[in-house]
Design a protein around this motif. Structure first.
Motif, short mmCIF file in Angstrom:
data_model
loop_
_atom_site.label_atom_id
_atom_site.label_comp_id
_atom_site.label_asym_id
_atom_site.label_seq_id
_atom_site.Cartn_x
_atom_site.Cartn_y
_atom_site.Cartn_z
N VAL A 15 -5.24 22.95 16.07
CA VAL A 15 -3.43 24.69 15.51
C VAL A 15 -2.34 23.46 14.88
CG1 VAL A 15 -1.53 24.05 16.73
CG2 VAL A 15 -3.00 24.87 18.04
N LEU A 16 -2.96 22.22 14.53
CA LEU A 16 -1.43 21.14 13.44
C LEU A 16 -1.64 21.96 11.96
CD1 LEU A 16 -1.36 18.14 14.87
CD2 LEU A 16 0.16 19.70 14.75
N CYS A 17 -3.45 21.78 11.63
CA CYS A 17 -3.68 22.08 10.29
C CYS A 17 -3.00 23.24 9.69
CB CYS A 17 -5.88 21.78 10.47
SG CYS A 17 -5.97 21.20 8.59
N SER A 18 -3.27 24.56 10.95
CA SER A 18 -3.68 25.27 10.00
C SER A 18 -1.57 26.02 9.83
CB SER A 18 -3.48 26.78 11.48
OG SER A 18 -4.69 26.79 12.01
N VAL A 19 -0.61 24.88 11.41
CA VAL A 19 0.50 25.12 10.90
C VAL A 19 0.81 24.93 9.70
CG1 VAL A 19 2.92 24.24 11.90
CG2 VAL A 19 1.02 24.98 13.64
N GLY A 20 0.27 23.22 9.42
CA GLY A 20 0.18 22.67 7.86
C GLY A 20 -0.26 23.52 6.76
N LEU A 21 -1.22 24.03 6.68
CA LEU A 21 -1.76 25.12 5.25
C LEU A 21 -0.07 25.93 5.53
CD1 LEU A 21 -5.10 25.25 5.81
CD2 LEU A 21 -3.83 23.85 4.28
N TYR A 22 0.70 26.91 6.68
CA TYR A 22 1.05 27.58 6.71
C TYR A 22 2.40 27.67 5.51
CZ TYR A 22 4.58 31.56 7.99
OH TYR A 22 5.37 32.61 8.05
N VAL A 23 2.77 26.13 6.55
CA VAL A 23 4.00 25.80 5.81
C VAL A 23 3.72 25.23 4.40
CG1 VAL A 23 5.24 23.12 5.44
CG2 VAL A 23 5.14 24.97 8.13
N GLY A 24 2.67 25.03 3.65
CA GLY A 24 2.08 24.75 2.43
C GLY A 24 2.05 26.11 1.74
N LEU A 25 1.49 26.93 1.99
CA LEU A 25 1.28 28.23 1.40
C LEU A 25 2.75 29.02 1.13
CD1 LEU A 25 -1.70 30.11 3.15
CD2 LEU A 25 -1.23 28.92 0.58
N ASP A 26 4.23 28.88 1.83
CA ASP A 26 5.48 29.15 2.04
C ASP A 26 5.56 28.31 1.34
OD1 ASP A 26 7.33 31.12 2.37
OD2 ASP A 26 8.01 29.24 4.14
N LEU A 27 5.50 27.03 1.17
CA LEU A 27 6.19 25.71 -0.32
C LEU A 27 5.55 27.13 -1.22
CD1 LEU A 27 6.54 22.44 1.36
CD2 LEU A 27 7.84 24.06 0.73
N LEU A 28 4.47 26.66 -1.42
CA LEU A 28 3.90 27.22 -2.55
C LEU A 28 4.62 28.79 -3.23
CD1 LEU A 28 1.55 26.71 -4.88
CD2 LEU A 28 -0.39 28.08 -3.51
N GLN A 29 3.94 29.76 -1.62
CA GLN A 29 5.42 31.15 -2.66
C GLN A 29 6.16 30.57 -3.46
OE1 GLN A 29 5.64 33.07 0.72
NE2 GLN A 29 6.27 34.72 -1.07
N THR A 30 7.18 29.88 -3.02
CA THR A 30 8.60 29.46 -3.08
C THR A 30 8.79 28.87 -4.74
OG1 THR A 30 9.25 29.08 -0.99
CG2 THR A 30 10.45 28.48 -2.62
N PHE A 31 7.81 28.31 -4.51
CA PHE A 31 7.78 26.71 -6.28
C PHE A 31 7.07 28.31 -6.87
CE2 PHE A 31 5.15 24.56 -8.97
CZ PHE A 31 6.10 23.77 -9.07
N TYR A 32 5.99 28.92 -6.94
CA TYR A 32 6.02 29.74 -7.77
C TYR A 32 6.53 31.02 -8.39
CZ TYR A 32 2.82 33.39 -9.71
OH TYR A 32 2.29 34.75 -10.21
N LEU A 33 7.60 31.35 -6.96
CA LEU A 33 8.55 32.15 -7.88
C LEU A 33 10.17 32.14 -8.16
CD1 LEU A 33 8.80 34.66 -4.07
CD2 LEU A 33 7.84 35.26 -6.38
N GLY A 34 10.24 29.78 -8.19
CA GLY A 34 10.95 29.85 -9.40
C GLY A 34 12.17 28.39 -8.19
N GLY A 35 11.39 28.71 -7.69
CA GLY A 35 12.56 27.90 -6.32
C GLY A 35 11.75 25.82 -6.18
N SER A 36 12.70 25.22 -5.99
CA SER A 36 12.41 23.98 -6.09
C SER A 36 11.70 23.86 -4.71
CB SER A 36 13.24 23.37 -6.54
OG SER A 36 14.41 22.97 -4.71
#
Length: 74
Positions: A15-36
């Motif tokens: 559960v913890l690892c899944s939540v961490g990976l979900y947050v990481g994918l959300d951050l990666l998407q934000t970074f890829y779209l030009g966010g910081s």
């Protein structure tokens, strides 16, 4: 917990690892779209993923040790 460490450690670890990976994918998407990347969610992602992975490996290791101890007692 002595008789089922695989359940008590790996389930919360997944559960913890899944939540961490979900947050990481959300951050990666934000970074890829030009966010910081913001510091707080990035650290949260790393902490959740590391603790989750550690709990998974701890559950597997304790399950192996528990099986070995049960085999020795017989």
């Amino acid at each position: 917990m002595e008789f089922s460490p695989l359940y008590w450690f790996t389930l919360p670890g997944f559960v913890l690892c899944s939540v961490g990976l979900y947050v990481g994918l959300d951050l990666l998407q934000t970074f890829y779209l030009g966010g910081s990347l913001t510091f707080g969610p990035t650290v949260l992602m790393v902490i959740l993923t590391v603790i989750g992975t550690g709990m998974i490996f701890t559950g597997i290791l304790l399950h192996s040790i528990s099986g070995l101890l049960q085999h020795i007692r017989e």
